[in-house]
Scaffold this motif. Sequence first.
Motif, PDB file in Angstrom:
ATOM      1  N   CYS A 108       0.849  -1.174   0.000  1.00  0.00           N
ATOM      2  CA  CYS A 108       0.000   0.000   0.000  1.00  0.00           C
ATOM      3  C   CYS A 108       0.891   1.233   0.000  1.00  0.00           C
ATOM      4  CB  CYS A 108      -0.899   0.028   1.228  1.00  0.00           C
ATOM      5  SG  CYS A 108      -2.034  -1.379   1.282  1.00  0.00           S
ATOM      6  N   ASN A 109       0.442   2.258  -0.669  1.00  0.00           N
ATOM      7  CA  ASN A 109       1.223   3.474  -0.799  1.00  0.00           C
ATOM      8  C   ASN A 109       2.599   3.196  -1.393  1.00  0.00           C
ATOM      9  OD1 ASN A 109      -0.856   4.988   0.457  1.00  0.00           O
ATOM     10  ND2 ASN A 109      -0.093   4.366   2.488  1.00  0.00           N
ATOM     11  N   GLY A 110       2.643   2.176  -2.267  1.00  0.00           N
ATOM     12  CA  GLY A 110       3.880   1.902  -2.983  1.00  0.00           C
ATOM     13  C   GLY A 110       4.864   1.032  -2.246  1.00  0.00           C
ATOM     14  N   LYS A 111       4.548   0.561  -1.016  1.00  0.00           N
ATOM     15  CA  LYS A 111       5.503  -0.236  -0.266  1.00  0.00           C
ATOM     16  C   LYS A 111       4.839  -1.522   0.209  1.00  0.00           C
ATOM     17  CE  LYS A 111       8.261   3.664   1.380  1.00  0.00           C
ATOM     18  NZ  LYS A 111       8.817   4.357   2.568  1.00  0.00           N
ATOM     19  N   PRO A 112       5.543  -2.653   0.136  1.00  0.00           N
ATOM     20  CA  PRO A 112       4.940  -3.913   0.563  1.00  0.00           C
ATOM     21  C   PRO A 112       4.908  -4.049   2.083  1.00  0.00           C
ATOM     22  CG  PRO A 112       7.178  -4.268  -0.198  1.00  0.00           C
ATOM     23  CD  PRO A 112       6.866  -2.834  -0.460  1.00  0.00           C
ATOM     24  N   ASP A 113       3.871  -4.721   2.586  1.00  0.00           N
ATOM     25  CA  ASP A 113       3.836  -5.090   3.994  1.00  0.00           C
ATOM     26  C   ASP A 113       4.923  -6.119   4.262  1.00  0.00           C
ATOM     27  OD1 ASP A 113       1.689  -3.516   4.725  1.00  0.00           O
ATOM     28  OD2 ASP A 113       0.227  -5.024   4.110  1.00  0.00           O
ATOM     29  N   MET A 114       5.613  -6.015   5.424  1.00  0.00           N
ATOM     30  CA  MET A 114       6.669  -6.973   5.732  1.00  0.00           C
ATOM     31  C   MET A 114       6.720  -7.274   7.225  1.00  0.00           C
ATOM     32  SD  MET A 114       9.996  -6.311   3.348  1.00  0.00           S
ATOM     33  CE  MET A 114      10.589  -4.956   4.355  1.00  0.00           C
ATOM     34  N   GLU A 115       5.565  -7.356   7.877  1.00  0.00           N
ATOM     35  CA  GLU A 115       5.550  -7.556   9.313  1.00  0.00           C
ATOM     36  C   GLU A 115       6.264  -8.838   9.718  1.00  0.00           C
ATOM     37  OE1 GLU A 115       1.610  -7.221  10.824  1.00  0.00           O
ATOM     38  OE2 GLU A 115       1.190  -5.356   9.765  1.00  0.00           O
ATOM     39  N   LEU A 116       6.086  -9.905   8.968  1.00  0.00           N
ATOM     40  CA  LEU A 116       6.778 -11.152   9.250  1.00  0.00           C
ATOM     41  C   LEU A 116       8.116 -11.228   8.519  1.00  0.00           C
ATOM     42  CD1 LEU A 116       3.871 -13.769   9.103  1.00  0.00           C
ATOM     43  CD2 LEU A 116       5.272 -13.205  11.087  1.00  0.00           C
ATOM     44  N   LEU A 117       8.110 -10.845   7.253  1.00  0.00           N
ATOM     45  CA  LEU A 117       9.308 -11.005   6.428  1.00  0.00           C
ATOM     46  C   LEU A 117      10.497 -10.253   7.005  1.00  0.00           C
ATOM     47  CD1 LEU A 117      10.487 -12.240   3.861  1.00  0.00           C
ATOM     48  CD2 LEU A 117       9.746 -10.193   2.618  1.00  0.00           C
ATOM     49  N   LYS A 118      10.255  -9.083   7.591  1.00  0.00           N
ATOM     50  CA  LYS A 118      11.375  -8.293   8.103  1.00  0.00           C
ATOM     51  C   LYS A 118      12.054  -8.961   9.300  1.00  0.00           C
ATOM     52  CE  LYS A 118       8.484  -5.336  11.058  1.00  0.00           C
ATOM     53  NZ  LYS A 118       7.966  -3.949  11.250  1.00  0.00           N
ATOM     54  N   THR A 119      11.402  -9.963   9.899  1.00  0.00           N
ATOM     55  CA  THR A 119      12.018 -10.699  11.019  1.00  0.00           C
ATOM     56  C   THR A 119      12.833 -11.888  10.553  1.00  0.00           C
ATOM     57  OG1 THR A 119      10.159 -12.239  11.357  1.00  0.00           O
ATOM     58  CG2 THR A 119      10.003 -10.070  12.408  1.00  0.00           C
ATOM     59  N   ILE A 120      12.786 -12.199   9.241  1.00  0.00           N
ATOM     60  CA  ILE A 120      13.470 -13.391   8.718  1.00  0.00           C
ATOM     61  C   ILE A 120      14.781 -12.977   8.076  1.00  0.00           C
ATOM     62  CG2 ILE A 120      13.274 -15.417   7.253  1.00  0.00           C
ATOM     63  CD1 ILE A 120      11.203 -15.277   9.492  1.00  0.00           C
TER      64      ILE A 120
END
Length: 647
Positions: free
Chosen positions: A21-33
């Motif tokens: 959204c607003n040009g950026k992907p959600d990464m709530e889980l991915l950013k922890t990997i």
Amino acid sequence: MRSCRSETRHAGCARSRTWWCNGKPDMELLKTINSPADLRKLGRTQLKPLAGELRAFLLDSVSKTGGHLSSNLGTVELTIALHYVFNTPEDRIVWDVGHQTYPHKILTGRRDRMHTLRQLDGISGFPRRDESEYDTFGTAHSSTSISAALGMALAARTKGEHRHAIAVIGDGAMTAGMAFEALNNAGVCSDVNLLVILNDNDMSISPPVGALNRYLARLLSGKFYAAAKNVGKQVLPGPMLELAKRLEEHAKGMVMPATMFEEFGFNYIGPIDGHDLDALVPTLQNLKNLRGPQFLHVVTKKGQGYKLAEADPVLYHGPGKFNPAEGIKPAASGKLTYTQVFGDWLCDMAAHDRRLVGITPAMREGSGMVQFEQRFPDRYYDVGIAEQHAVTFAGGLACEGLKPVVAIYSTFLQRAYDQLIHDVALQNLDVTFALDRSGLVGADGATHAGNYDIPYLRCIPNMVLMAASDENECRQMLSTAYEYKGPAAVRYPRGAGIGAAVDKGLGTLPFGKGEVRREGKGIAILAFGTMLAPSLEAAGALNATVANMRFIKPLDVDLVRQLAQSHDALVTVEEGALMGGAGSAVAEALAEAGIVKPLLHLGLPDKFIDHGDPAVLLSQCGLDAKGIEASIRKRFDKGEPRLVVNN
């Protein structure tokens, strides 16, 4: 998790639980990997949301850098499941071809470097052993994974180490003979920890994948089924055991194509839905506990989760930069590419000569043969990823009076070298080879660079080899090769030429003859192929003579001698490996004639050249105009004998 506000604006939202959204992907889980160890800390219920985030990040990243998209969107869930179940990097995963490994790269600590993908000094678009310990084997050519994984599995057995080796191979790569050679070898290794995963993203599977197939896969990969088979072997007498085997094969054959792979000695499981983590994870967990060669058949969809790529996976196979919300837009018409020149010539020559047949080893689009297939379907042959077969098949056609044209990348012809020598050149068969992607290829890097065709072709008797300096000369050379009564190859680069006007006729060039393109003094530059344009520019600053040599074999020896006699020094320039290249051919000709003359060779150095912008790479190799001029001045301004060049 945030949801996308506009499903019509963002293609694919309905297929993914998260998007950007607003040009950026959600990464709530991915950013922890940051490694598979972090992935294995997640609960099973978190894997599906992670897959959505990973797919969104992948699309966002590739749309900004360019690269392979469809194949990677299709391996998201499989990649997650493999790293979740297996103890990587202790357990080895070998990805066939390697263009399906972007999710693997993201999950193995390279997420923050994806913006450098396929760029100079950035990460590779393929697995590389020197890039990550999780890249267990360098794979960019097809059909090597089973061989490599078997080697790793047997090495572990030899060393007394308990680890798994997994080969992930696509249905396209399974068309190559090498894959079946490896299956044949692996099937007799009954105690090896080897798992082959067929990532089937093209074939139609019957019956359809679903709950029944998931159940069967879990059942057949479970300990109960394996134990039941072993008990049967122990307690049933010979005739009844044979009957039981036949019944088992018949029952399994009714719901899955198991027989062929089990005849190779593998325990076949599947097909299962490769996007269903509830099927993938337990099936892989069960397979992890089994001994012996295992074969898991998963069905995936190229472009999964991005509707535009699902609808046209070929278009989105290797796109450049684009806006994911809008999709790939048609490129503005500009200069013809060499591939287009070949495709146009092929159709024109086929209309002129009914004996012409076109052959490609699974590179219809890349080699520019789409129009040819449409216009001459009865004379078009796609033999699959089987370069060896393609060359010998062409030889068989030539034996019967047809005129085969093999459209093949320079780097892929390397895979059929024995067939080229033994099955075509030795018999002096009339086969034309169109060598696309000769020289540096840019973003695909060392694995795809066509740096070696000059040395490996010019040493073969009966072989003719030409290098095109522009689009029109490429067309003329193709006609010249076609009219030659024997094996002949035309090498040309990737991408567009200099914008030369192309004559639509089918005229040929004087056989074995080069031409002087600029008259100068002191130094003569002998340019081969694409190096003509920068050589002419450099010669303007040096007042040097420039010859467009055209033919590498047979070399225009008369022109070489003439230039040697009328100049103080010679310079050869080629976009190919220096060792054994065109410059070496000139040196050999001078030595045979007893002519001693200062000679400078310019070309690609004796090292593998990494990915990056082709113009930058050529500049780094000293093969742009400035580099050619600088090398000549460095050698002859201060060298012995001292030669004076213009300032």
